[in-house]
Design an enzyme around this catalytic site. Structure first.
Site, PDB file in Angstrom:
ATOM      1  N   ASP A   1     -10.457  -2.955   9.429  1.00 54.50           N
ATOM      2  CA  ASP A   1     -11.101  -1.958  10.271  1.00 54.50           C
ATOM      3  C   ASP A   1     -12.088  -1.137   9.435  1.00 54.50           C
ATOM      4  OD1 ASP A   1     -11.103  -0.385  12.878  1.00 54.50           O
ATOM      5  OD2 ASP A   1     -10.762   1.180  11.394  1.00 54.50           O
TER       6      ASP A   1
ATOM      7  N   LYS B   1     -17.654   0.098  13.628  1.00 55.03           N
ATOM      8  CA  LYS B   1     -17.863   1.090  14.698  1.00 55.03           C
ATOM      9  C   LYS B   1     -19.236   1.732  14.637  1.00 55.03           C
ATOM     10  CE  LYS B   1     -13.028   2.320  14.032  1.00 55.03           C
ATOM     11  NZ  LYS B   1     -12.870   2.374  12.565  1.00 55.03           N
TER      12      LYS B   1
ATOM     13  N   HIS C   1     -17.359   4.762  18.215  1.00 52.79           N
ATOM     14  CA  HIS C   1     -16.381   5.496  17.384  1.00 52.79           C
ATOM     15  C   HIS C   1     -15.793   6.718  18.100  1.00 52.79           C
ATOM     16  CE1 HIS C   1     -15.453   6.027  12.831  1.00 52.79           C
ATOM     17  NE2 HIS C   1     -14.460   6.487  13.550  1.00 52.79           N
TER      18      HIS C   1
ATOM     19  N   GLN D   1      -9.212   2.416  20.440  1.00 55.14           N
ATOM     20  CA  GLN D   1      -8.541   2.708  19.156  1.00 55.14           C
ATOM     21  C   GLN D   1      -8.314   4.214  19.066  1.00 55.14           C
ATOM     22  OE1 GLN D   1      -9.851   2.916  14.621  1.00 55.14           O
ATOM     23  NE2 GLN D   1     -10.057   0.819  15.362  1.00 55.14           N
TER      24      GLN D   1
ATOM     25  N   ASN E   1      -3.181   1.026  -2.573  1.00 53.05           N
ATOM     26  CA  ASN E   1      -2.195   0.827  -3.631  1.00 53.05           C
ATOM     27  C   ASN E   1      -1.420  -0.457  -3.330  1.00 53.05           C
ATOM     28  OD1 ASN E   1       0.857   1.117  -4.201  1.00 53.05           O
ATOM     29  ND2 ASN E   1      -0.095   2.478  -5.684  1.00 53.05           N
TER      30      ASN E   1
ATOM     31  N   ARG F   1       2.213  -0.282  -2.034  1.00 55.16           N
ATOM     32  CA  ARG F   1       2.308   0.244  -0.663  1.00 55.16           C
ATOM     33  C   ARG F   1       1.710  -0.740   0.350  1.00 55.16           C
ATOM     34  NH1 ARG F   1       1.786   5.027  -3.688  1.00 55.16           N
ATOM     35  NH2 ARG F   1      -0.475   5.271  -3.461  1.00 55.16           N
TER      36      ARG F   1
ATOM     37  N   ASN G   1       3.875  -2.015   3.474  1.00 57.00           N
ATOM     38  CA  ASN G   1       3.399  -1.829   4.846  1.00 57.00           C
ATOM     39  C   ASN G   1       3.368  -3.143   5.639  1.00 57.00           C
ATOM     40  OD1 ASN G   1       3.110   0.837   4.152  1.00 57.00           O
ATOM     41  ND2 ASN G   1       0.889   0.770   3.910  1.00 57.00           N
TER      42      ASN G   1
END
Ligand SMILES: NC(=O)c1ccc[n+]([C@@H]2O[C@H](COP(=O)([O-])OP(=O)(O)OC[C@H]3O[C@@H](n4cnc5c(N)ncnc54)[C@H](OP(=O)(O)O)[C@@H]3O)[C@@H](O)[C@H]2O)c1
Length: 322
Positions: A52, A87, A120, A188, A267, A270, A274
């Site tokens: 995204d 966007k 957006h 979104q 990171n 992470r 996730n």
């Protein structure tokens, strides 16, 4: 290294199915890291296939470079395996600027088409910089007809496989649906355990509009974020009892609501954490606990509100749906 394959959902257009977990590229301040391309390559290696971006984020160029390198290295077999969203920023939300804005984004991305192009915000500012906050004196009324017609043109030209919006209330979606030839495929919006968007999710389901959740962890540390999600005692307790992290609980919860979820981490550990949300589930008790959390929107969009602008209050911006 084996990577995780994320499940997909079909959109209401001819567009390709949207991977239900996507990678957010909005770091704050925008464009502040110099290793974004490497982070994105890392994400592709780990299995993220949905990215995204936005003209605002200054991430289109590093994303384009990462995608080209991933193809070259054989990390993905073809462009078809990737789902790329970008966007239209508010300063290009003018009928005659939309197609040129997408062409510029495509140039930045080094792509011939995006899988999804989103408006957006339901906000227009004078043509100029891509910046947030916007200059309040530059705020103008958002012209649904000309902007959406140009978005439809983007799809007809094949520059975007699907088109949609972001940060639209039910009322604004109604208005858009009443004038559109091609309905929006996606809205979104902010969705997390502290801003669950029950009403908007039901409305979108009924209208066949797919919801993508942004700031699923509350976007701690950004201009638009809040610490409240990561500091929620209820979520901390669920995570501890479950042997998962609080972030995983938030992402799994959003996934179980049937939305696609965007999460940003630059990171590596992470990023892995996730992705690890698909082979376990929340119990009815845990879901019930989350459903009772007091609701408070993180990103009110005060930046788009002005006594002299088209939206005089956040109530007006969100049509009272806050
Ligand atoms: N359409 C819109 O108006 C809009 C608005 C906001 C966001 N978005 C999109 O949605 C994406 C995701 O939302 P977001 O970036 O706002 O917020 P988010 O994903 O909820 O949170 C991102 C923050 O959480 C940290 N984080 C990530 N994983 C973590 C973990 N497992 N444990 C602890 N901290 C973790 C990240 O830091 P590290 O990087 O250091 O891990 C970063 O500071 C954006 O990047 C953007 O693409 C769209």
């Amino acid at each position: 290294m084996a990577h995780i394959t994320t499940p997909n959902a079909q959109l209401n257009t001819n567009g390709k199915a949207i991977p239900l977990l996507g990678f957010g590229t909005a770091e704050y301040p925008f464009g502040s890291s110099d290793n974004v391309k490497e982070c994105l390559l890392d994400a592709i290696r780990l299995g993220y296939r949905h990215f995204d971006s936005a003209a605002l984020y200054r991430s289109e160029q590093p994303l384009g470079e990462a995608l080209a390198e991933a193809l070259e290295l054989g990390l993905v077999n073809s462009r078809e395996e990737l789902f790329i969203t970008t966007k239209l920023w508010c300063s290009d939300a003018h009928g005659d600027r939309v197609v040129p804005a997408l062409r510029t984004s495509l140039k930045n991305l080094g792509l011939e088409f995006v899988d999804l192009y989103l408006v957006h915000w339901p906000v227009c500012v004078k043509a100029g910089e891509y910046e947030l906050p916007v200059k309040k004196e530059d705020l103008l009324p958002f012209d649904y007809e000309s902007v959406w017609k140009a978005m439809e043109e983007c799809q007809k030209l094949g520059l975007a496989k699907s088109i949609g919006v972001s940060n639209f209330s039910c009322k604004k979606l109604e208005k858009l649906l009443s004038i559109s030839e091609i309905p929006p495929a996606v809205n979104q919006v902010e969705v997390n355990p502290l801003w669950q968007q029950q009403k908007l999710r039901e409305f979108c389901k009924e209208k066949g509009i797919h919801i993508t959740a942004y700031s699923p962890l509350g976007a701690k540390g950004t201009l638009w974020g809040t610490d409240r999600v990561m500091e929620s005692k209820v979520l901390q307790e669920i995570a501890k009892a479950k042997g998962k992290t609080l972030a995983q609980v938030c992402l799994r919860w959003a996934h179980e609501q049937g939305v696609s979820v965007l999460v940003k981490s630059f990171n590596s550990e992470r990023m892995k954490e996730n992705l690890d949300i698909f082979d376990w589930s929340l119990s009815p008790d845990e879901l019930n606990g989350i459903s009772q959390l007091p609701q408070k929107k993180g990103f009110l969009g005060v930046e788009f509100v002005s006594p002299d602008g088209p939206y005089k209050s956040t109530e007006e911006l969100w049509d009272g749906e806050i």
